[in-house]
Scaffold this active site. Structure first.
Site, PDB file in Angstrom:
ATOM      1  N   HIS A  43       0.843  -1.193   0.000  1.00 42.99           N
ATOM      2  CA  HIS A  43       0.000   0.000   0.000  1.00 42.99           C
ATOM      3  C   HIS A  43       0.882   1.248   0.000  1.00 42.99           C
ATOM      4  O   HIS A  43       1.231   1.774   1.058  1.00 42.99           O
ATOM      5  CB  HIS A  43      -0.912   0.006   1.226  1.00 42.99           C
ATOM      6  CG  HIS A  43      -1.812  -1.186   1.301  1.00 42.99           C
ATOM      7  ND1 HIS A  43      -1.369  -2.427   1.706  1.00 42.99           N
ATOM      8  CD2 HIS A  43      -3.146  -1.325   1.033  1.00 42.99           C
ATOM      9  CE1 HIS A  43      -2.382  -3.283   1.682  1.00 42.99           C
ATOM     10  NE2 HIS A  43      -3.465  -2.643   1.279  1.00 42.99           N
ATOM     11  N   HIS A 274      -3.965   3.089  -3.669  1.00 45.74           N
ATOM     12  CA  HIS A 274      -4.150   2.643  -2.288  1.00 45.74           C
ATOM     13  C   HIS A 274      -3.429   1.330  -2.006  1.00 45.74           C
ATOM     14  O   HIS A 274      -2.628   1.254  -1.076  1.00 45.74           O
ATOM     15  CB  HIS A 274      -5.636   2.464  -1.974  1.00 45.74           C
ATOM     16  CG  HIS A 274      -5.877   1.782  -0.660  1.00 45.74           C
ATOM     17  ND1 HIS A 274      -5.908   2.464   0.527  1.00 45.74           N
ATOM     18  CD2 HIS A 274      -6.066   0.465  -0.344  1.00 45.74           C
ATOM     19  CE1 HIS A 274      -6.105   1.597   1.520  1.00 45.74           C
ATOM     20  NE2 HIS A 274      -6.216   0.382   1.011  1.00 45.74           N
ATOM     21  N   GLU A 421     -18.134  -3.088  24.455  1.00 51.70           N
ATOM     22  CA  GLU A 421     -17.344  -4.314  24.625  1.00 51.70           C
ATOM     23  C   GLU A 421     -16.114  -4.335  23.731  1.00 51.70           C
ATOM     24  O   GLU A 421     -15.035  -4.779  24.145  1.00 51.70           O
ATOM     25  CB  GLU A 421     -18.202  -5.556  24.343  1.00 51.70           C
ATOM     26  CG  GLU A 421     -19.327  -5.781  25.333  1.00 51.70           C
ATOM     27  CD  GLU A 421     -20.609  -5.051  24.953  1.00 51.70           C
ATOM     28  OE1 GLU A 421     -21.622  -5.221  25.662  1.00 51.70           O
ATOM     29  OE2 GLU A 421     -20.591  -4.310  23.934  1.00 51.70           O
ATOM     30  N   HIS A 483     -29.248 -13.988  24.907  1.00 49.87           N
ATOM     31  CA  HIS A 483     -28.202 -13.814  25.912  1.00 49.87           C
ATOM     32  C   HIS A 483     -27.551 -15.129  26.331  1.00 49.87           C
ATOM     33  O   HIS A 483     -26.632 -15.115  27.156  1.00 49.87           O
ATOM     34  CB  HIS A 483     -28.787 -13.122  27.151  1.00 49.87           C
ATOM     35  CG  HIS A 483     -29.028 -11.658  26.960  1.00 49.87           C
ATOM     36  ND1 HIS A 483     -29.783 -11.152  25.938  1.00 49.87           N
ATOM     37  CD2 HIS A 483     -28.591 -10.578  27.671  1.00 49.87           C
ATOM     38  CE1 HIS A 483     -29.818  -9.830  26.017  1.00 49.87           C
ATOM     39  NE2 HIS A 483     -29.101  -9.456  27.054  1.00 49.87           N
TER      40      HIS A 483
END
Length: 673
Positions: A43, A274, A421, A483
């Site tokens: 890159h 890129h 999280e 859950h």
């Protein structure tokens, strides 16, 4: 406060001949081009576009010493846009990092090369964290900046006074975890964190307007950051913005308006530069456009000397810091903390607590036992910094006397990560790689999905991060299948270099915590129950969980069957074995708190534990992974799909994870007398 490195000091020694910053940046730029061309992949666009920004940062602002890349008070640099890794390798080569000679640049992206495709922690000197998955670098950097503030609160500016600098791209800021990071950094007022945004408006598919219209400056401001905007090729403006960032009382974003592939005559400013080499013709044209007439991988001596002079100035700062450390009254304590190894006091405290558990034999959820164990740990060592993703009172991760670590008290040891999280896992990575901290953080096991990207990187980097994952099965009950984790143990166990602990009782919980704390090169996941479990162990002289699996209940004679179980299902296996014994069926029970540690045992030891009789696995999770232990004649009692909403006892009966089901499976495999 330590003085700023300044290339101006270098330039002043020979103003007539010293290369200017543009020429020094071109050295970085053309080394990056050469490395990508040699590898035939890579890159080049970002290194070419941000070479000037990086040159100003490293020569006029950053505090580092390539001769001592692990110097504790160095500034940290994180290339969040890790695909542009040749930018960092070129800088390291020019600054004189011993492990980055030109031969390594020529081997870019080749097997065993220090110059890997993306920066890898521990693979080359000066790489502070592994980056490449976009958004991870900026979020890990939040952890580094937080570690600096925490340790500064303990040891003052004399020993801890450094900053964390990040180069991030459009892709980093598009990733959702970046918002978690930006918001948390603003909330914690991490003024030592500076993000240099490569604002080139290009992603792989084309202009970023194809997929986003976010006003990034407004976004950062809304999260409590200071925001600067500069031309990525105006050296004085870049330096001035960095100087203002050093004086800011908030984290700072510097938006660097850049051109991807800067200098490439036909590809600059396009997505074509890129992620692919320029090609020989474009590379040569770029060199001519930039006025660079040296062959690939060749840097004129005057430019090289000026870069090395920057490294020499860094050595001066490092030596001054070492003199301060030698004379500091907290020198021994600082060195102990930075070694980041729990002392014998913790081992002794945990051993005593295990003995107590054998006597008291509590019937208690392992998440609650974990809380009690943490109380012992946090009293015995000051290295731990805990936290939770807004589930403190469910995960039970904050112990008595732990003050909250926030903008008003960086000396605290408990972090409220909020419902983030992913950021929690990445920030813990940053706390760990910085040094001086053993981080742990809690959420429900099912939400380890949200943390997956950073959790994987902790395993890849080999850093000690402890994930406290409670509510580990259908045993959590009424909250239902959204859950209730069923596939998560398999996902975690499939991750290389991750210890997945699922303790069966109080004693094993204490043992697993001890193992996690003493695994400096491996992260751990402690999977803990919501429901109460009996204490099964009768002795605790040795840490039996260290073997990964062990015989909890042996038979008086040859085995008719062996039950293999983890966590809450071990108690079911023990009850089934005891009832079968009354029928004259000899059944052993093997507790398997950590498969990864069991795999490290010798084949002979594993054979003794597993035995030759038919084996039945019992776990309130999916079967995936179990067959390696069960063999061709084995059976599995567990989950075949997602859970349901009901009380835990009803769910265990509904899904057939019962003592009766275990006994039936054994009878089906035992020849009649």
């Amino acid at each position: 406060m330590t003085p700023t490195l300044s290339l101006r000091q270098v330039e002043a020694t020979d103003a007539a001949t010293a290369p200017d910053l543009a020429t020094m940046a071109n050295a970085v730029r053309m080394l990056a081009v050469a490395g990508v061309e040699a590898a035939k992949s890579g890159h080049p666009g970002m290194p070419m576009g941000m070479a000037d920004v990086a040159t100003v940062l490293f020569t006029r602002v950053m505090k580092l010493d390539p001769a001592r890349p692990d110097w504790p008070d160095r500034d940290r640099f994180v290339l969040s846009a890790g695909h542009g890794s040749m930018l960092q390798y070129a800088l390291h080569h020019l600054l004189g990092y011993a492990d980055m000679p030109v031969e390594e640049l020529k081997r870019f992206r080749q097997l065993g090369a220090k110059a890997a495709g993306h920066p890898e922690y521990g693979h080359a000197a000066g790489i502070e964290t592994t980056t490449g998955p976009l958004g991870q670098g900026i979020t890990t950097a939040v952890g580094m900046a937080l570690a600096e503030r925490h340790l500064n609160a303990r040891f003052s500016d004399a020993l801890v006074d450094h900053r964390t600098y990040v180069i991030a791209g459009d892709g980093c800021l598009m990733e959702g975890v970046s918002q978690e990071a930006i918001d948390l950094a603003g909330q914690l007022n991490l003024s030592r964190l500076v993000v240099l945004w490569d604002d080139n408006g290009i992603s792989i598919d084309g202009p970023t307007r194809l997929s986003t219209r976010t006003d990034q400056a407004a976004r950062f401001k809304a999260s409590g950051w200071a925001v600067e905007t500069v031309d990525a090729y105006d050296h004085d403006a870049i330096e001035a913005a960095l100087v203002r960032a050093r004086a800011s009382d908030r984290p700072t974003l510097i938006a660097c308006r850049s051109v991807i592939g800067y200098g490439a005559p036909t590809k600059a400013g396009t997505c074509g530069v890129h992620g692919a080499p320029l090609g020989a013709e474009e590379a040569q044209a770029a060199a001519e456009a930039l006025g660079w007439d040296s062959p690939p991988f060749t840097v004129p001596e005057d430019i090289r000397d000026t870069w090395r002079a920057v490294a020499n100035a860094g050595r001066t700062h490092r030596e001054a810091w070492e003199r301060r450390l030698a004379a500091h009254p907290s020198r021994t304590d600082f060195q102990r903390v930075m070694a980041t190894e729990p002392g014998p006091e913790m081992a002794e405290a945990l051993a005593a607590y295990r003995r107590e558990l054998v006597v008291t034999r509590p019937k208690m959820a392992t998440r609650k036992v974990s809380h009690l164990v943490l109380g012992v740990v946090n009293a015995a060592t000051d290295l731990t910094v805990g936290g939770s993703a807004d589930l403190t009172h469910s995960n039970l991760t904050q112990t008595k006397g732990m003050e909250v670590l926030d903008a008003g008290n960086y000396g605290g040891r408990y972090i409220h990560y909020g419902i983030r999280e992913h950021a929690m896992a990445a920030v813990m990575n940053g706390l760990a790689v910085h040094g001086g901290i053993i981080p742990y953080g809690g959420t429900f096991l099912v939400f380890s999905d949200y943390a997956r990207g950073a959790l994987r990187l902790s395993a890849l980097m080999g850093v000690r991060v402890i994930h406290v994952l409670t509510h580990d099965s259908i045993g959590l009950g009424e909250d239902g299948p959204t859950h209730q984790p069923v596939e998560h143990l398999a996902m975690l166990r499939a991750t290389p270099n991750l210890h997945v602990f699922r303790p069966a009782d109080a004693v094993e919980t204490a043992e697993c915590w001890e193992l996690a704390l003493n695994s400096p090169g491996t992260p751990s996941a402690l999977c803990l129950s919501r429901q109460d479990l009996p204490t099964l162990r009768r002795e605790a002289s040795d840490n039996r969980s260290a073997a990964g699996a062990y015989i909890l209940r042996e038979t008086p004679g040859p085995r008719d069957a062996t039950l293999l179980a983890t966590g809450s299902e071990v108690a079911l296996a023990v009850e089934a074995a005891e009832r079968l014994a009354r029928e004259g069926v000899n059944v052993a029970v093997v507790s398997m708190p950590c498969w990864e540690l069991f795999e490290r045992q010798s084949a002979a030891n594993r054979a003794i534990v597993l035995g030759t009789a038919p084996r039945i696995g019992v776990e309130a999770a999916v079967r995936f992974g179990w067959d390696r232990w069960l063999g061709d004649q084995g059976a599995f009692i567990g989950m075949g799909g997602f859970g349901a909403s009901a009380p835990a006892a009803d769910l265990y009966r509904h899904f057939g994870i019962t003592v009766d089901a275990i006994m039936a499976a054994v009878r089906a495999r035992v020849a009649p007398a």
